[in-house]
Design a protein around this motif. Structure first.
Motif, short mmCIF file in Angstrom:
data_model
loop_
_atom_site.label_atom_id
_atom_site.label_comp_id
_atom_site.label_asym_id
_atom_site.label_seq_id
_atom_site.Cartn_x
_atom_site.Cartn_y
_atom_site.Cartn_z
N UNK A 91 0.84 -1.20 0.00
CA UNK A 91 0.00 0.00 0.00
C UNK A 91 0.88 1.25 0.00
N UNK A 92 1.90 1.26 0.88
CA UNK A 92 2.77 2.42 1.00
C UNK A 92 3.53 2.67 -0.29
N UNK A 93 4.05 1.62 -0.90
CA UNK A 93 4.77 1.77 -2.18
C UNK A 93 3.82 2.29 -3.25
N UNK A 94 2.61 1.75 -3.27
CA UNK A 94 1.63 2.12 -4.29
C UNK A 94 1.11 3.53 -4.18
N UNK A 95 1.33 4.18 -3.05
CA UNK A 95 0.90 5.57 -2.91
C UNK A 95 1.73 6.54 -3.75
N UNK A 96 2.92 6.12 -4.15
CA UNK A 96 3.82 6.95 -4.98
C UNK A 96 4.23 8.24 -4.27
N UNK A 97 4.39 8.19 -2.95
CA UNK A 97 4.79 9.38 -2.21
C UNK A 97 6.15 9.91 -2.66
N UNK A 98 7.00 9.02 -3.12
CA UNK A 98 8.37 9.41 -3.50
C UNK A 98 8.39 10.35 -4.69
N UNK A 136 -8.71 -6.02 -9.09
CA UNK A 136 -8.52 -6.79 -7.86
C UNK A 136 -7.05 -6.90 -7.45
N UNK A 137 -6.18 -6.17 -8.15
CA UNK A 137 -4.77 -6.12 -7.79
C UNK A 137 -4.64 -5.36 -6.47
N UNK A 138 -3.58 -5.65 -5.72
CA UNK A 138 -3.36 -4.99 -4.44
C UNK A 138 -3.31 -3.47 -4.60
N UNK A 139 -2.94 -2.99 -5.78
CA UNK A 139 -2.90 -1.56 -6.04
C UNK A 139 -4.26 -0.89 -5.88
N UNK A 140 -5.33 -1.65 -6.04
CA UNK A 140 -6.69 -1.10 -5.99
C UNK A 140 -7.48 -1.66 -4.81
N UNK A 146 -5.65 4.45 -3.02
CA UNK A 146 -5.84 4.88 -4.41
C UNK A 146 -5.98 6.40 -4.45
N UNK A 147 -6.71 6.96 -3.47
CA UNK A 147 -6.91 8.41 -3.41
C UNK A 147 -5.58 9.13 -3.17
N UNK A 148 -4.76 8.60 -2.26
CA UNK A 148 -3.46 9.22 -1.99
C UNK A 148 -2.57 9.14 -3.23
N UNK A 149 -2.63 8.00 -3.94
CA UNK A 149 -1.86 7.89 -5.18
C UNK A 149 -2.34 8.91 -6.21
N UNK A 150 -3.66 9.11 -6.30
CA UNK A 150 -4.17 10.10 -7.26
C UNK A 150 -3.69 11.50 -6.91
N UNK A 151 -3.62 11.82 -5.62
CA UNK A 151 -3.10 13.13 -5.21
C UNK A 151 -1.67 13.30 -5.70
N UNK A 152 -0.85 12.28 -5.52
CA UNK A 152 0.56 12.36 -5.96
C UNK A 152 0.68 12.40 -7.48
N UNK A 153 -0.19 11.70 -8.17
CA UNK A 153 -0.17 11.75 -9.64
C UNK A 153 -0.60 13.13 -10.14
N UNK A 154 -1.57 13.74 -9.48
CA UNK A 154 -2.00 15.09 -9.87
C UNK A 154 -0.87 16.09 -9.66
N UNK A 155 -0.19 16.01 -8.51
CA UNK A 155 0.94 16.90 -8.26
C UNK A 155 2.06 16.64 -9.26
#
Length: 405
Positions: A91-98, A136-140, A146-155
């Motif tokens: 989950x943490x990796x999939x957030x794309x915080x980096x 059904x992948x762990x990414x979703x 998913x919402x946190x990842x979208x925030x990072x993708x938008x930025x």
């Protein structure tokens, strides 16, 4: 077990609108950021490595618990894998915080083109994996993540537009839109994770609405803001810490509040009434007097308030500020929250409560009287309490009734 809904093909046409918040945001972040730390993050990414929960791992994988050497299957239906693995790792990796640090490094780099090209394959492969993964992948598996990842993708999209103004970002736009459509049909507004999960999902949706224009956007904005107004009350305790009792979640909620501020700054969303800035409050009091609805005090928009509001029912249907006919008592000059109210006829009594100013909490040791009809403060009753004294709401109520009799 639980199963998320499958992806739905969007029938809406979205257009990216570059937000005004990104330039001043980057300017401030550049001044505050640690360049050495940004360089270290970039070097890790270039080596296909990532910093997760205090340790460095590689290669970057979205389906793997590095700590327990456990690979998750292609279809994941459970929220936890007890005694096997920690699903929070992927989950943490999939957030794309980096991506935030990588992009900040690009902004400061003297050889930005060369640096971007050096990691373009790793970046592209990661986005391709997200795009081609099934629902059904762990990414979703977790809509909040998913919402946190979208925030990072938008930025990420925002900063790419700063670096390459005319670059074609169609594929990135489509991926972000896919996230938005997924979140909409998977809101966690039921069950035992409604609090922070649903709130983060709403905030991510608001940020999307700040960045993408479409036909039904006004209705979506109005709906999301009303939900945020409702949900924000449940996020904090009386001392303004998060209800989870966790420093991590308190920080997450602060980040969410900052994203709300970014999304609503300059009123670019063209909200048609003033209900959000006036009623973005909690720990205040709603008053029903002669068929009219008033609201006093509370905490919102990063400060305690001392305003009295009146809902203009049947006309503008919005909250308007009530003008006081005399000066505000010194006890509430910095606002008041978490107080004990009492209404007798037109007399509105304000007992106890506290305000926050310059990182100091000040406790109200008076009983204040406000005449709703005259719109004026009529007096006070001083309580002889030391700073260490503690009088409950019930105790104040009994004490006050004895004084009246």
């Amino acid at each position: 077990k639980r199963k998320q809904k499958s992806f739905q093909q969007s029938l809406t046409s979205y257009t990216y609108v570059h937000p005004k918040y990104i330039d001043p945001l980057l300017s401030n972040l550049n001044q505050l950021s640690n360049k050495k730390n940004l360089r270290e993050s970039f070097d890790l990414f270039r080596n296909n490595e990532i910093f997760v929960f205090g340790k460095i791992f590689g290669p970057i994988r979205f389906d793997y618990d590095y700590f327990n050497n456990y690979q998750f299957e292609k279809n994941v239906y459970k929220p936890a894998y007890f005694n096997k693995a920690d699903i929070k790792v992927p989950y943490e990796v999939g957030r794309l915080q980096f991506l935030q640090k990588i992009n900040l490094y690009f902004i400061q780099s003297a050889e930005v083109q060369k640096e971007i090209e050096s990691v373009s394959k790793i970046y592209g492969d990661l986005l391709d994996e997200i795009e081609t993964s099934n629902a059904n992948h762990v990414l979703w598996n977790s809509p909040m993540d998913v919402a946190i990842r979208m925030i990072n993708l938008i930025l990420d999209r925002n900063i790419k537009c700063v670096i390459y103004e005319n670059e074609d970002n169609k594929l990135l736009d489509e991926l972000i839109i896919k996230h938005f459509e997924f979140i909409k049909i998977n809101y966690e507004n039921k069950g035992n994770v409604v609090g922070n999960h649903y709130f983060v999902e709403l905030v991510a949706t608001l940020l999307f609405l700040k960045n993408y224009s479409f036909k039904e956007i006004d209705l979506e904005i109005d709906k999301v803001i009303k939900e945020i107004e409702s949900e924000i009350i449940s996020q904090f305790n009386s001392d303004f810490t998060n209800f989870e009792g966790s420093t991590h979640y308190t920080a997450l909620m602060i980040e969410a509040l900052l994203l709300i501020y970014l999304s609503l700054e300059n009123d670019e969303l063209n909200r048609v009434d003033n209900s959000f800035p006036f009623m973005n409050k909690f720990f205040g009091d709603l008053i029903n007097f002669n068929g009219k609805i008033f609201h006093f005090g509370g905490y919102g928009l990063f400060r305690s308030n001392n305003t009295m509001l009146l809902f203009d029912l049947g006309n503008s249907n919005q909250w308007d500020e009530v003008k006081f006919e005399n000066n505000i008592p010194s006890e509430i000059k910095n606002g008041l929250a978490s107080f004990f109210p009492l209404l007798i006829d037109s007399n509105y009594y304000i007992l106890s409560g506290n305000s926050s100013f310059n990182n100091k909490r000040v406790f109200n040791k008076s009983i204040l009287k406000f005449d709703i009809e005259r719109r004026s403060f009529e007096g006070r009753l001083k309580l002889k309490l030391s700073n260490s004294s503690c009088l409950s709401d019930l105790g104040l109520f009994i004490f006050f009734l004895l004084k009246l009799t």
